[in-house]
Write an enzyme that holds these catalytic residues in place. Sequence first.
Site, PDB file in Angstrom:
ATOM      1  N   HIS A  14       0.827  -1.209   0.000  1.00 33.33           N
ATOM      2  CA  HIS A  14       0.000   0.000   0.000  1.00 33.33           C
ATOM      3  C   HIS A  14       0.864   1.262   0.000  1.00 33.33           C
ATOM      4  CE1 HIS A  14      -3.492  -2.410   2.100  1.00 33.33           C
ATOM      5  NE2 HIS A  14      -3.344  -2.709   0.826  1.00 33.33           N
ATOM      6  N   THR A  15       1.960   1.258  -0.719  1.00 29.94           N
ATOM      7  CA  THR A  15       2.941   2.336  -0.603  1.00 29.94           C
ATOM      8  C   THR A  15       2.385   3.682  -1.058  1.00 29.94           C
ATOM      9  OG1 THR A  15       4.622   0.691  -1.113  1.00 29.94           O
ATOM     10  CG2 THR A  15       5.312   2.984  -1.094  1.00 29.94           C
TER      11      THR A  15
END
Length: 531
Positions: free
Chosen positions: A473-474
């Site tokens: 989920h960067t």
Amino acid sequence: MHRVPKRKAPPHDPPETRVITPSGRRPDVLVVGAGGSGAVLAARLSEDAGCEVLLAEAGPAPRALPDFPAGLLDARLVPGAQPGHAAVRTFPALLTPGLPYAAARGRFLGGSTAVNGGYFVRARRADFDRWSAHGDIWSYDRVLPVMRALETDLDLGATALHGGDGPIPVQRTDLGHPAAAAFQAAARSLGYSDDPDKNDQGRPGFGPVPTNTAGGRRINTGVAYLLGEAAQRPNLTVLGECVVRSIVISRGRATGVVVERGGRRTVLDAGEIILCAGSLSSPHLLHLSGVGPADDLARHGIAVVHDLPAVGAALSDHPQTVVEWTPRRPMPVPSGGWLGGVLHLPSSSGGDAAGDLEILQSLVPTMGLVGGEAAAPGAPLPFLVSVQTPRTSGGLRTVSADPDVPPRIAYGYLDTGADRRRMREAVRAAAAVVATGAFGEVREGLADPEPGLLDDDGLLDAWIRARLGTSQHTCGTVPMGGAVDGHGRVHGLEGLRVADTSILPTAPLRGPAATAVLIGEVIAGAVRRGG
């Protein structure tokens, strides 16, 4: 999947400048990356017949649904979890010092929305409150109509909170599977609230997972936005297998990009460049183009064009591990998707009531997710356990002017005592679900971790570290405030924006796929209004 050859033009053979549009016109906007945000941007901007849009995608870009591999459409599979998948690019990274990891990103029309789990949950109001510090355009009240317009809620239809005729179908997981039903009963027995609509900002608890699926088919953003009417627009050109190597910047303005396609290096000229390459590739492209921390870039032989230290200085993501349980009897193979229910609960130091710990149920064994099969008879079933507290750590550094040398990515997980405490709380909460009498209807026992580890902080910390992963989920590598404004415009440069999850200063309290689509919609609206 066909890979673009890694040929570099010799110094005496500069790239030619070309215009690749049916009209022969110079594009008004060139969008880099056809993923969660880029496909949306290109589609929305090209609704204006007077706007010439060129979309460059590094992977294949089929123009019809039958040309998509079946495995990218099957909602029971997660291509990004399958090592070596043709539609995935991996980046070497460190989750903690000495703990390597391969971060997977989509390399196909639809980007990571083509290879992820299909989880489509809106960010929380608290997230929008933080982001709106960079412009009221991000306030919850401003984005709610946009979130409604981008979806067709197949369960609830058009309401004050949900859309009924948008491009993305939203369908919640079926809790009729025995394991999902047991999870629901266990959560209730532990006193957690029912949370039937994860997208309504209600009190967090247990509920089905909103997904961008319909009838067992994953609908990625390329399918949703680019394969219908948009595919027929003469002012929209989509180039697949087109790898962007750098941005051309002259006198403080972005004027085009250098690409490799079919073994040939070319400069594509455009009026405005919008990077939607994702939170790992967008900052890397900026660095390769001389935009970033000046001293660091110069140290690695990159000519500095614009000193912008915030690019790659930190990142924000969600650490994750897996708690597995052994079924008491064979479980049915899921038919509509791999996900069951999801429980959100607050950590002891979460700071708000949004629920920063997530226990996400997989109805497919880990072995099946990794192997690309919906069934793995006899294997334990997993809960994906993650901490989604908003925070930044780590960062991304470019260490070579050669675009084929990957950046150094550090997640900086488990750095603090609070980080480790929240992970222990999440694992223990998942184990408590498995231990309930209600869940005993389907489980034989806890497979991993062994129950004896749960009461010892040191042993549990070691177990978590040995099995640590990331939710993929960067965010935060080109953050609003430090690197771009609220409209995605890069500070100090003209004609260049970033419009993907890298602009979110912190990852949201839920997975960011739905927010990536929202970013494409919001920035497209800003561009069309001249903002």
